[in-house]
Design an enzyme around this catalytic site. Structure first.
Site, short mmCIF file in Angstrom:
data_model
loop_
_atom_site.label_atom_id
_atom_site.label_comp_id
_atom_site.label_asym_id
_atom_site.label_seq_id
_atom_site.Cartn_x
_atom_site.Cartn_y
_atom_site.Cartn_z
N GLY A 152 -6.96 -19.51 -9.97
CA GLY A 152 -6.70 -18.07 -9.98
C GLY A 152 -6.92 -17.44 -11.34
O GLY A 152 -7.36 -18.10 -12.29
N TYR A 153 -6.64 -16.16 -11.40
CA TYR A 153 -6.92 -15.39 -12.62
C TYR A 153 -6.18 -15.99 -13.83
O TYR A 153 -6.81 -16.40 -14.82
CB TYR A 153 -6.52 -13.94 -12.39
N ILE A 154 -4.89 -16.08 -13.76
CA ILE A 154 -4.14 -16.59 -14.90
C ILE A 154 -4.29 -18.12 -14.98
O ILE A 154 -4.51 -18.68 -16.05
CB ILE A 154 -2.66 -16.17 -14.81
N TYR B 144 7.92 -9.28 -3.14
CA TYR B 144 7.16 -10.10 -4.10
C TYR B 144 8.02 -10.37 -5.34
O TYR B 144 8.18 -11.52 -5.77
CB TYR B 144 5.85 -9.40 -4.50
N ARG C 64 2.88 0.69 -19.59
CA ARG C 64 3.07 -0.75 -19.38
C ARG C 64 2.69 -1.53 -20.63
O ARG C 64 1.94 -1.07 -21.48
CB ARG C 64 2.18 -1.25 -18.24
N LEU D 299 0.24 -25.57 -0.91
CA LEU D 299 1.60 -26.06 -1.23
C LEU D 299 2.64 -25.59 -0.22
O LEU D 299 3.71 -26.21 -0.10
CB LEU D 299 2.00 -25.56 -2.62
N SER E 264 7.72 -13.02 -13.74
CA SER E 264 7.14 -11.70 -13.96
C SER E 264 8.19 -10.73 -14.49
O SER E 264 9.37 -10.83 -14.15
CB SER E 264 6.61 -11.18 -12.62
N ARG F 137 3.11 6.18 -7.11
CA ARG F 137 3.09 5.07 -6.16
C ARG F 137 4.52 4.61 -5.95
O ARG F 137 5.25 4.43 -6.93
CB ARG F 137 2.21 3.95 -6.72
N LYS G 199 0.73 -12.30 -4.55
CA LYS G 199 1.20 -11.39 -5.60
C LYS G 199 0.96 -9.91 -5.34
O LYS G 199 1.07 -9.10 -6.26
CB LYS G 199 0.55 -11.80 -6.92
N LYS H 14 9.97 -13.99 -7.09
CA LYS H 14 9.97 -14.48 -8.48
C LYS H 14 11.40 -14.71 -8.96
O LYS H 14 11.72 -15.73 -9.57
CB LYS H 14 9.25 -13.47 -9.39
N THR I 7 8.53 -8.04 -13.43
CA THR I 7 9.00 -7.31 -12.26
C THR I 7 10.46 -7.68 -11.94
O THR I 7 11.16 -6.90 -11.29
CB THR I 7 8.05 -7.58 -11.07
N1 UFG Z 1 -1.98 2.49 -11.66
C1 UFG Z 1 -2.72 3.62 -11.36
N2 UFG Z 1 -3.76 3.48 -10.49
C2 UFG Z 1 -4.10 2.29 -9.91
C3 UFG Z 1 -3.32 1.14 -10.23
C4 UFG Z 1 -2.27 1.29 -11.10
O1 UFG Z 1 -2.46 4.71 -11.86
O2 UFG Z 1 -5.05 2.23 -9.11
C5 UFG Z 1 -0.87 2.62 -12.65
C6 UFG Z 1 0.48 2.26 -12.08
O3 UFG Z 1 1.06 3.39 -11.49
C7 UFG Z 1 1.22 1.76 -13.33
C8 UFG Z 1 0.11 1.13 -14.15
O4 UFG Z 1 -1.10 1.69 -13.68
O5 UFG Z 1 1.74 2.85 -14.05
C9 UFG Z 1 0.06 -0.38 -14.02
O6 UFG Z 1 -0.02 -0.73 -12.65
P1 UFG Z 1 -0.41 -2.20 -12.14
O7 UFG Z 1 -0.49 -2.14 -10.64
O8 UFG Z 1 -1.61 -2.67 -12.87
O9 UFG Z 1 0.80 -3.12 -12.60
P2 UFG Z 1 2.39 -2.92 -12.35
O10 UFG Z 1 3.00 -2.60 -13.66
O11 UFG Z 1 2.63 -2.06 -11.20
O12 UFG Z 1 2.81 -4.39 -11.98
C10 UFG Z 1 2.47 -4.95 -10.71
C11 UFG Z 1 3.68 -5.65 -10.15
C12 UFG Z 1 4.06 -6.81 -11.02
C13 UFG Z 1 2.92 -7.70 -11.09
C14 UFG Z 1 1.77 -6.96 -11.67
C15 UFG Z 1 0.56 -7.82 -11.71
O13 UFG Z 1 4.75 -4.75 -10.08
O14 UFG Z 1 5.12 -7.51 -10.46
O15 UFG Z 1 1.46 -5.83 -10.85
O16 UFG Z 1 0.16 -8.16 -10.42
F1 UFG Z 1 3.24 -8.77 -11.86
#
Ligand code: UFG
Length: 345
Positions: free
Chosen positions: A12-14, A153, A235, A61, A129, A298, A89, A157, A131
Site C-alpha cells: 500500500g501507499y504507506i 474507520y 491539517r 489477514l 491515526s 464535508r 481506510k 484504529k 483521527t
Molecule cells: N478536502 C477538500 N477536498 C477534497 C478532499 C479533502 O477540501 O476533495 C479537505 C478536507 O475538508 C480537509 C483537508 O482537505 O480539510 C484534508 O482532508 P483529507 O481527506 O485529505 O484528510 P482528513 O484530514 O480528512 O483525514 C482523513 C481521515 C483520517 C485518515 C486520513 C488519511 O479522517 O483518519 O484521511 O486517509 F487518516
C-alpha cells in the site's frame, strides 16, 4: 542488528515506503497483502528502489480461511516483529459499511497478534491515526489528548490501540508502539512508488494531483467558513518518507526497551496548512492549473488539527524534515510519471 520483519499492507501507499526504508536499513521483510487497495506492481517497484530480501504472501489477514497459513508463514520466516498497516481506510465507506470495517480491520489485527504470539515475535508497530483525537483537543495535540473517533474507520484504529494495550497488560513480553499519523502525502523521490487510489480519491492530495494531471476537472474545497486563517480546513501534512523513517526509528527504539512497553506516539510535522495553501503549493510545484470550487463542509470534518511531535523527537530522535514544497514536488513527480498510478504499465 538486522531483523526479520513482517509488514502487513506492505504494497500500500504507506506500507511500500516503510518496506523500502526497512530494507535499506538492512532488515529482511515479509509483506502480507491481499491487493484489495494496492497493486502487485508496487512490490516490483520496492525491489527496484531497495534491493534486498523481500518475500510476499498474498493473503487476507481478515479471512479466517487464511489465518493458519499466515501464522505458519510468519513462524517459518522467523519473524522478530511486525509493522501492521493492513486495513481499510475510507472514512465515508466506513460509515455506510461499519461491519465490514470492524471485521476487516480488527480481524486483521487479531490474526497478526495470534501469529506473532505463535512465532514468539512480540514486537509491533501499529499504523494508527490522528483521527483517534476527534475534535476534542487544543492544537498542537499531544498524545495524552482526549480520544474519541467520529466514524467507524477511526474507531477501528482506537479499538485496535486498546486491544494492543490489553494484550501487553496480559502478557509482559509484548512491546508495542501505536504511531498516530497525521496527514501523509508526497511520494518516494524516485517517483516509483506513491499513492494510487482505487477509485475517486477521498483525500486532498491525491485529488489535487489528479486535477493537475487532467484526470479530474476540478477540486471541490469542502467549506471556506471554518474559523481558520482563510476559512478552509487546516491539517498537518507529513511527507510519507518522513513517516516511513519514523517506523524504522520506532522499531529501533522498541529493541532497546524493556518488555511490556506500550506507547502512543504522534508522527506529524507539527505545522498546519490550509486547503488553499496546499493547493497553491501544489500549483507551484507542478506548474499546472488547479481549478477548484468551494462547496459545503464535508460531514465529520474538523476545522483544524496539527501535532505536537515532541514525544517522537524525545523518544525516537525523529522529526519531520521535508517541507510542503518537497511534499508537493514528490507527489507530483509520482503522479506525472505514473498518470494512471500502477495501472499504466
Ligand atoms: N478536502 C477538500 N477536498 C477534497 C478532499 C479533502 O477540501 O476533495 C479537505 C478536507 O475538508 C480537509 C483537508 O482537505 O480539510 C484534508 O482532508 P483529507 O481527506 O485529505 O484528510 P482528513 O484530514 O480528512 O483525514 C482523513 C481521515 C483520517 C485518515 C486520513 C488519511 O479522517 O483518519 O484521511 O486517509 F487518516
Amino acid at each position: 542488528m538486522a531483523k526479520n520483519l513482517v509488514v502487513t499492507g506492505g504494497a500500500g501507499y504507506i506500507g511500500s515506503h516503510v518496506a523500502v526504508d526497512l530494507i535499506n536499513a538492512g532488515h529482511d521483510v515479509l509483506i502480507i497483502d491481499n491487493f484489495v487497495n494496492s497493486h502487485p506492481k508496487a512490490i516490483e517497484r520496492i525491489k527496484e528502489i531497495a534491493p534486498g530480501r523481500i518475500d510476499l504472501l498474498e493473503r487476507d489477514l481478515a479471512n479466517a480461511d487464511h489465518a493458519d497459513e499466515i501464522v505458519d508463514a510468519i513462524k517459518t520466516f522467523g519473524a522478530d516483529g511486525a509493522v501492521h498497516l493492513a486495513g481499510l481506510k475510507a472514512v465515508g465507506e466506513s460509515v455506510e459499511k461499519p461491519a465490514k470495517y470492524y471485521s476487516t480491520n480488527i480481524g486483521s489485527a487479531l490474526t497478526l497478534i495470534r501469529a506473532l504470539e505463535a512465532a514468539n515475535a512480540k514486537s509491533l508497530v501499529f499504523s494508527s491515526s490522528a483521527t483517534v483525537y476527534g475534535d476534542y483537543n487544543d492544537n498542537p495535540v499531544t498524545e495524552d489528548g482526549e480520544t474519541g473517533a467520529t466514524n467507524p474507520y477511526g474507531r477501528t484504529k482506537l479499538f485496535i490501540e486498546e486491544i494492543l494495550k490489553d494484550i501487553a497488560r496480559a502478557d509482559n513480553d509484548w512491546k508495542i508502539v501505536n504511531l498516530r499519523y497525521f496527514n501523509p502525502v508526497g511520494a518516494h523521490p524516485s517517483g516509483k512508488i506513491g499513492e494510487d487510489p482505487n477509485d475517486i480519491p477521498n483525500n486532498l492530495f491525491p485529488y489535487i494531483a489528479q486535477v493537475a494531471i487532467g484526470r479530474r476537472e476540478k477540486l471541490t474545497v469542502f467549506g471556506n467558513d471554518y474559523a481558520t486563517r482563510d476559512g478552509t480546513g487546516v491539517r498537518d501534512y507529513i511527507h510519507v518518507c518522513d513517516l516511513a523513517r519514523g517506523h524504522v526509528k520506532a522499531l529501533d527504539w522498541l529493541s532497546g526497551q524493556k518488555n511490556g512497553v506500550v506507547k502512543d506516539i504522534n508522527l506529524g510535522a507539527g505545522v498546519g496548512y490550509s486547503v488553499l495553501e496546499a493547493v497553491s503549493a501544489f500549483k507551484r510545484a507542478s506548474n499546472r492549473d488547479i481549478p477548484y470550487e468551494i462547496a459545503a463542509r464535508r460531514e465529520g470534518d474538523i476545522a483544524e488539527i496539527y501535532a505536537d511531535a515532541g514525544l517522537a523527537n524525545e523518544l525516537l530522535n525523529w522529526k519531520a524534515e521535508k517541507s510542503l514544497e518537497e511534499m508537493c514536488a514528490d507527489h507530483w513527480r509520482w503522479q506525472s510519471q505514473n498518470p494512471n498510478g500502477y495501472k499504466t504499465d
